[in-house]
Write an enzyme that holds these catalytic residues in place. Structure first.
Site, PDB file in Angstrom:
ATOM      1  N   HIS A   1     -18.561 -14.952  30.409  1.00 33.70           N
ATOM      2  CA  HIS A   1     -19.178 -13.699  29.983  1.00 33.70           C
ATOM      3  C   HIS A   1     -20.686 -13.777  30.139  1.00 33.70           C
ATOM      4  CE1 HIS A   1     -19.738  -9.952  27.852  1.00 33.70           C
ATOM      5  NE2 HIS A   1     -20.633 -10.526  27.056  1.00 33.70           N
ATOM      6  N   SER A   2     -21.286 -12.735  30.733  1.00 39.30           N
ATOM      7  CA  SER A   2     -22.736 -12.643  30.900  1.00 39.30           C
ATOM      8  C   SER A   2     -23.236 -13.857  31.699  1.00 39.30           C
ATOM      9  CB  SER A   2     -23.402 -12.522  29.523  1.00 39.30           C
ATOM     10  OG  SER A   2     -24.713 -12.028  29.615  1.00 39.30           O
ATOM     11  N   MET A   3     -24.131 -14.673  31.157  1.00 39.06           N
ATOM     12  CA  MET A   3     -24.553 -15.887  31.863  1.00 39.06           C
ATOM     13  C   MET A   3     -23.349 -16.707  32.290  1.00 39.06           C
ATOM     14  SD  MET A   3     -26.772 -19.164  30.476  1.00 39.06           S
ATOM     15  CE  MET A   3     -25.387 -19.865  29.542  1.00 39.06           C
TER      16      MET A   3
END
Length: 254
Positions: free
Chosen positions: A97-99
Site C-alpha cells: 500500500h502506498s510506498m
C-alpha cells in the site's frame, strides 16, 4: 541492479512469522506504507485461510528493527528483500500500500531475475510507478508542516500526535521513508507477466483513478482495478474485501 553494497540481516528479521502455516502453499508478503510497520497487517490474519499464509514485512528502523538505520534506496531495499523471499519454499504473492506498492513492484522485478516469479501482485493507494509521488518533496518540511501532512494522510491514530516523545522517536524513520519515496525513479524494464490487482479510495485526493489505471501498463498479464469508498487508508475498512480478491486470484491459478 543497484551498485550499493548489500548487508543482509538475519532473514528472520524481515518477516513477522507469527502467522506462518505449515500447510500453506502461498505466502502473501505485505509491505507497509511510509512510516508503517508489519503490525499494521496483523489484523488481516483472520482473512487468511486455506492455502494462504500472511507474512507482514518488517522494514529496518521500526518495530523490532528500531535500532537499525532506515533504508535510503528503494531498489537496494527491494534487492535485499527479494533475496530473502527467494529462499522461502512457498509460492509468492505480494501486496503493498502506498510506498509499499512501489516496493512490492520492485521486489517483483527482482524476484523475476532470481527465477522466483511472483504469482500475483496486489497494489493500492499509489499511482503507477511512472508517476512521481509526492509531486514536491515533503521529507524536509519543518516539523509543524510535516506533522500536518501526516494528519492529512491519516497515517496514524490521532492520539500519536499528542505525544511529543513518541513523535520524536518515530519522526526520523518517517522522514527517511518519505525521502526514499521522493528519490525513487521508475526505470524501464521488460513488462511483468504476473496479474496485477489494484485498489484506490474514491476520496483519496493524491491517488485519482486515472493514475491507478497506469498499473495495467506494467504487465502483459491480467489487470483489474477496483475503487472503494474512503480516503488514502480506505483499506483499513475494506481488508475483508481485499482478501476475498486475493483468495479468488489463487483459486483461478490453482
Amino acid at each position: 541492479m543497484s551498485s550499493y553494497p548489500i548487508h543482509r540481516p538475519d532473514a528472520r528479521l524481515w518477516f513477522d512469522r507469527r502467522f506462518r502455516s505449515a500447510t500453506a502453499t502461498h505466502s502473501l508478503y505485505c509491505f507497509p506504507f511510509a512510516g508503517g510497520s508489519a503490525t499494521y497487517y496483523a489484523d488481516w490474519v483472520k482473512h487468511c485461510t486455506g492455502p494462504i499464509e500472511l507474512v507482514p514485512v518488517q522494514l529496518p528502523g521500526r518495530g523490532g528493527r528500531m535500532a537499525e538505520p532506515s533504508a535510503k534506496d528503494m531498489v537496494q531495499l527491494a534487492e535485499e528483500i527479494a533475496e530473502t523471499i527467494a529462499a522461502e519454499p512457498t509460492q509468492v504473492l505480494l501486496y503493498g500500500h502506498s510506498m509499499g506498492a512501489i516496493l512490492a513492484f520492485e521486489v517483483t522485478r527482482r524476484l523475476r531475475t532470481l527465477g522466483r516469479p511472483v504469482q500475483h501482485l496486489f497494489v493500492s493507494g499509489r499511482p503507477t510507478p511512472t508517476i512521481v509521488r509526492p509531486p514536491t518533496p515533503v521529507s524536509d518540511l519543518p516539523r509543524p508542516e510535516f506533522i500536518q501532512m501526516l494528519r492529512d494522510y491519516g497515517a496514524a491514530d490521532q492520539t500519536v500526535f499528542e505525544h511529543d516523545e513518541l513523535l520524536d522517536l518515530l519522526m526520523p524513520m518517517i522522514r527517511a521513508d518519505f525521502a526514499m519515496i521522493e528519490n525513487y525513479r521508475y526505470r524501464q524494464e521488460p513488462l511483468l507477466s504476473c496479474p496485477i490487482s489494484a485498489w484506490c479510495g474514491d476520496a483519496d485526493p493524491e491517488v485519482p483513478v486515472a493514475a491507478m489505471r497506469g498499473w495495467g501498463d506494467q504487465t502483459s498479464g491480467e489487470f483489474t482495478l477496483s475503487v472503494l469508498p474512503g480516503g488514502h487508508f480506505f483499506l483499513t475498512e475494506h481488508q475483508a474485501e481485499i482478501m476475498r480478491t486475493v483468495h479468488a486470484a489463487i483459486r483461478r491459478v490453482r
